[in-house]
Design a protein around this motif. Structure first.
Motif, PDB file in Angstrom:
ATOM      1  N   ASP A  72      31.065  38.900  47.377  1.00 43.90           N
ATOM      2  CA  ASP A  72      30.925  39.478  46.039  1.00 43.90           C
ATOM      3  C   ASP A  72      31.421  38.440  45.044  1.00 43.90           C
ATOM      4  O   ASP A  72      32.628  38.278  44.836  1.00 43.90           O
ATOM      5  CB  ASP A  72      31.735  40.767  45.930  1.00 43.90           C
ATOM      6  CG  ASP A  72      31.556  41.452  44.578  1.00 43.90           C
ATOM      7  OD1 ASP A  72      30.878  40.868  43.702  1.00 43.90           O
ATOM      8  OD2 ASP A  72      32.104  42.552  44.390  1.00 43.90           O
ATOM      9  N   GLN A  73      30.481  37.701  44.448  1.00 46.00           N
ATOM     10  CA  GLN A  73      30.831  36.578  43.578  1.00 46.00           C
ATOM     11  C   GLN A  73      31.529  37.022  42.292  1.00 46.00           C
ATOM     12  O   GLN A  73      32.103  36.206  41.578  1.00 46.00           O
ATOM     13  CB  GLN A  73      29.568  35.777  43.235  1.00 46.00           C
ATOM     14  CG  GLN A  73      28.923  35.153  44.456  1.00 46.00           C
ATOM     15  CD  GLN A  73      27.563  34.550  44.148  1.00 46.00           C
ATOM     16  OE1 GLN A  73      26.974  34.812  43.120  1.00 46.00           O
ATOM     17  NE2 GLN A  73      27.058  33.741  45.067  1.00 46.00           N
ATOM     18  N   TYR A  74      31.451  38.325  42.000  1.00 50.21           N
ATOM     19  CA  TYR A  74      32.021  38.817  40.750  1.00 50.21           C
ATOM     20  C   TYR A  74      33.232  39.716  40.987  1.00 50.21           C
ATOM     21  O   TYR A  74      33.652  40.457  40.107  1.00 50.21           O
ATOM     22  CB  TYR A  74      30.947  39.573  39.955  1.00 50.21           C
ATOM     23  CG  TYR A  74      29.706  38.732  39.737  1.00 50.21           C
ATOM     24  CD1 TYR A  74      29.681  37.734  38.769  1.00 50.21           C
ATOM     25  CD2 TYR A  74      28.580  38.890  40.543  1.00 50.21           C
ATOM     26  CE1 TYR A  74      28.563  36.937  38.588  1.00 50.21           C
ATOM     27  CE2 TYR A  74      27.457  38.102  40.365  1.00 50.21           C
ATOM     28  CZ  TYR A  74      27.457  37.130  39.385  1.00 50.21           C
ATOM     29  OH  TYR A  74      26.340  36.338  39.213  1.00 50.21           O
ATOM     30  N   GLY A 161      34.123  31.017  35.365  1.00 49.50           N
ATOM     31  CA  GLY A 161      33.468  31.976  36.246  1.00 49.50           C
ATOM     32  C   GLY A 161      32.892  31.320  37.493  1.00 49.50           C
ATOM     33  O   GLY A 161      32.982  31.858  38.596  1.00 49.50           O
ATOM     34  N   GLY A 162      32.288  30.135  37.331  1.00 49.86           N
ATOM     35  CA  GLY A 162      31.714  29.419  38.472  1.00 49.86           C
ATOM     36  C   GLY A 162      32.769  28.988  39.471  1.00 49.86           C
ATOM     37  O   GLY A 162      32.560  29.063  40.686  1.00 49.86           O
ATOM     38  N   ARG A 164      35.697  30.452  39.943  1.00 46.73           N
ATOM     39  CA  ARG A 164      36.218  31.651  40.620  1.00 46.73           C
ATOM     40  C   ARG A 164      35.246  32.108  41.716  1.00 46.73           C
ATOM     41  O   ARG A 164      35.666  32.547  42.786  1.00 46.73           O
ATOM     42  CB  ARG A 164      36.456  32.772  39.617  1.00 46.73           C
ATOM     43  CG  ARG A 164      37.692  32.559  38.761  1.00 46.73           C
ATOM     44  CD  ARG A 164      38.135  33.856  38.105  1.00 46.73           C
ATOM     45  NE  ARG A 164      37.160  34.352  37.150  1.00 46.73           N
ATOM     46  CZ  ARG A 164      37.118  34.021  35.872  1.00 46.73           C
ATOM     47  NH1 ARG A 164      38.009  33.167  35.386  1.00 46.73           N
ATOM     48  NH2 ARG A 164      36.196  34.525  35.071  1.00 46.73           N
ATOM     49  N   ALA A 165      33.940  32.007  41.441  1.00 47.16           N
ATOM     50  CA  ALA A 165      32.943  32.396  42.454  1.00 47.16           C
ATOM     51  C   ALA A 165      33.080  31.524  43.705  1.00 47.16           C
ATOM     52  O   ALA A 165      32.963  32.009  44.836  1.00 47.16           O
ATOM     53  CB  ALA A 165      31.533  32.281  41.873  1.00 47.16           C
ATOM     54  N   LYS A 166      33.334  30.227  43.498  1.00 45.75           N
ATOM     55  CA  LYS A 166      33.495  29.324  44.634  1.00 45.75           C
ATOM     56  C   LYS A 166      34.785  29.618  45.414  1.00 45.75           C
ATOM     57  O   LYS A 166      34.811  29.514  46.639  1.00 45.75           O
ATOM     58  CB  LYS A 166      33.482  27.869  44.163  1.00 45.75           C
ATOM     59  CG  LYS A 166      32.102  27.401  43.739  1.00 45.75           C
ATOM     60  CD  LYS A 166      31.992  25.886  43.702  1.00 45.75           C
ATOM     61  CE  LYS A 166      32.601  25.295  42.465  1.00 45.75           C
ATOM     62  NZ  LYS A 166      32.305  23.850  42.330  1.00 45.75           N
ATOM     63  N   ILE A 168      36.135  32.579  45.734  1.00 44.85           N
ATOM     64  CA  ILE A 168      35.859  33.800  46.511  1.00 44.85           C
ATOM     65  C   ILE A 168      35.082  33.449  47.778  1.00 44.85           C
ATOM     66  O   ILE A 168      35.379  33.954  48.868  1.00 44.85           O
ATOM     67  CB  ILE A 168      35.077  34.816  45.654  1.00 44.85           C
ATOM     68  CG1 ILE A 168      35.985  35.355  44.536  1.00 44.85           C
ATOM     69  CG2 ILE A 168      34.548  35.966  46.498  1.00 44.85           C
ATOM     70  CD1 ILE A 168      35.247  36.152  43.478  1.00 44.85           C
ATOM     71  N   LEU A 169      34.095  32.559  47.657  1.00 43.73           N
ATOM     72  CA  LEU A 169      33.334  32.117  48.826  1.00 43.73           C
ATOM     73  C   LEU A 169      34.242  31.377  49.811  1.00 43.73           C
ATOM     74  O   LEU A 169      34.157  31.597  51.028  1.00 43.73           O
ATOM     75  CB  LEU A 169      32.180  31.208  48.381  1.00 43.73           C
ATOM     76  CG  LEU A 169      31.362  30.535  49.495  1.00 43.73           C
ATOM     77  CD1 LEU A 169      30.734  31.574  50.421  1.00 43.73           C
ATOM     78  CD2 LEU A 169      30.283  29.627  48.906  1.00 43.73           C
ATOM     79  N   ASN A 187      24.339  29.871  44.579  1.00 42.98           N
ATOM     80  CA  ASN A 187      24.135  30.005  43.130  1.00 42.98           C
ATOM     81  C   ASN A 187      25.067  29.141  42.295  1.00 42.98           C
ATOM     82  O   ASN A 187      24.683  28.628  41.256  1.00 42.98           O
ATOM     83  CB  ASN A 187      24.312  31.471  42.708  1.00 42.98           C
ATOM     84  CG  ASN A 187      23.011  32.249  42.815  1.00 42.98           C
ATOM     85  OD1 ASN A 187      21.988  31.686  43.189  1.00 42.98           O
ATOM     86  ND2 ASN A 187      23.044  33.519  42.500  1.00 42.98           N
ATOM     87  N   PHE A 188      26.309  29.006  42.733  1.00 45.85           N
ATOM     88  CA  PHE A 188      27.307  28.303  41.926  1.00 45.85           C
ATOM     89  C   PHE A 188      27.660  26.933  42.506  1.00 45.85           C
ATOM     90  O   PHE A 188      28.692  26.366  42.167  1.00 45.85           O
ATOM     91  CB  PHE A 188      28.581  29.156  41.816  1.00 45.85           C
ATOM     92  CG  PHE A 188      28.365  30.441  41.071  1.00 45.85           C
ATOM     93  CD1 PHE A 188      28.436  30.484  39.693  1.00 45.85           C
ATOM     94  CD2 PHE A 188      28.079  31.611  41.749  1.00 45.85           C
ATOM     95  CE1 PHE A 188      28.227  31.664  39.003  1.00 45.85           C
ATOM     96  CE2 PHE A 188      27.867  32.810  41.064  1.00 45.85           C
ATOM     97  CZ  PHE A 188      27.942  32.828  39.685  1.00 45.85           C
TER      98      PHE A 188
END
Length: 384
Positions: A72-74, A161-162, A164-166, A168-169, A187-188
């Motif tokens: 969940d990237q968000y 935001g980008g 943070r998405a990385k 999380i991954l 995506n990021f």
């Protein structure tokens, strides 16, 4: 060994039917890419697997006691943590075992051999799960996804935001669940980071389902393809390139069979029409029964959602439409500072930079979604 089994899956959004009595299985060690036209239900399938969406009908059965990791990237992250603290939380259970080991050793100091034996058992568990290499594992994944460059001690609150998405991954990869569910994981990511992720995933022993429009990426990571087409899910063995060849051949063969059957149906219907009331009426009724019992093939539908855009033409002027001076953008701390540029009428501007550097944050500031942190910017009166 089946980890996931889906049977009788039917689901629609309004009048748009996604699946009709569809199903598939995910077995241990399978690396599955989910493909299909836009709007066929790829992301919906992932959400059905995670119970975010309940299907109209069908069964989704996970093997008991397996761990499932969903990207969940968000997702919300505790902003008080640093990146390293957040990534270390992927090993929370191991750190709990370490605490138990320390407590048992303290109790064993009084000569209690049972506590010493139990401590030795837990110690062995830590070594089996590479507990003492956690920092190395974190650095490896962080470096692969381009996070090491911004510093493991960087607070989450200071990230774009980008970034943070990385993060999380990265945590999800470090957790190594039995099954990974990844919806557009690239995506990021920049090109180099996509290549690293492809190598990482292809070497995993654990199973995963991946939705991606990056077909080169899928070709490197997937050994199975689940194709969502014509309201059903078809599983192909092999790489994405092999899937394309197989699907083309199967489609051509199906069309040939369908065409042959349609000719046979028309020929039979013509015979029935001509002879139903004549000398060959009995034969015609027999042909009708054969026709009624025939397992008729369905015509293949080519579902393709094509977006249409129309942009009104505006007159070109040489006016300075946007002026940016000493601008700093970010959420709680600046991710970009001292930005200066201007845009004149008719200019087409591309904003580039590695993922997570703050490109989207800059745009959100310029349209007023988030406040600027320093400096100023001004649009001309003509600008919409």
């Amino acid at each position: 060994m089946s980890l996931l089994e889906i049977t009788g899956l039917t689901h629609s959004f309004g009048e748009n039917l996604l699946y009709k009595n569809a199903g598939f299985t995910l077995n241990k060690g399978e690396h599955i890419g989910i493909v299909g036209q836009n709007g066929t239900g790829k992301s919906t399938l992932i959400k059905i697997c995670t119970e975010q969406i309940i299907p109209d009908s069908g069964r989704v059965i996970w093997r008991p006691n397996i761990t499932i990791g969903y990207l969940d990237q968000y997702a919300e992250i505790d902003h008080t943590l640093t990146m390293k603290e957040f990534l270390k939380s992927a090993f929370a259970k191991l750190f709990e075992i370490e605490t138990q080991v320390m407590q048992l050793y303290e109790k064993a100091a009084d000569g209690d051999m049972k506590n010493l034996e139990l401590a030795a058992y837990y110690q062995e568990q830590l070594e089996t799960h590479d507990f003492y290499s956690i920092d190395t594992a974190i650095e490896r994944v962080a470096n692969g996804l381009g996070l090491l460059a911004i510093g493991l001690d960087r607070p989450i609150i200071e990230m774009s935001g980008g970034q943070r998405a990385k993060v999380i991954l990265a945590k999800l990869l470090l957790e190594k669940p039995d099954v990974l569910l990844l919806d557009e994981p690239t995506n990021f990511l920049d090109k180099d980071h996509v290549a690293w992720l492809a190598e990482y995933l292809s070497s995993l022993e654990n199973a995963f389902l991946v939705v991606s429009h990056d077909f080169d990426f899928l070709d490197k990571i997937a050994n199975r393809i689940c194709d969502i087409d014509n309201d059903t899910i078809t599983k192909y063995y092999g790489t994405y390139s092999e899937f394309l060849r197989k699907k083309t051949l199967l489609r051509e063969d199906y069309i040939r069979q369908y065409s042959a059957q349609q000719k046979e149906i028309k020929k039979t219907e013509e015979f029935i029409r001509k002879n139903i009331a004549g000398r060959k009426a009995k034969m015609a009724r027999g042909r009708q029964k054969q026709l009624d019992r025939m397992d008729k093939m369905e015509a293949l539908e080519q579902k393709e959602i094509i977006p249409h855009f129309h942009f009104p033409v505006l007159p070109l002027t040489n006016t300075e439409h946007l002026l940016v001076k000493h601008l700093a953008v970010g959420y709680h701390y600046p991710v970009l500072s001292d930005i200066d540029f201007s845009i004149k009428g008719g200019q087409k501007v591309v904003i580039t930079g590695f993922n997570g550097i703050g490109k989207s944050t800059l745009l959100k500031t310029l349209i007023g979604q988030i406040p600027s942190m320093q400096g100023h910017f001004k649009f001309s009166d003509q600008v919409t």
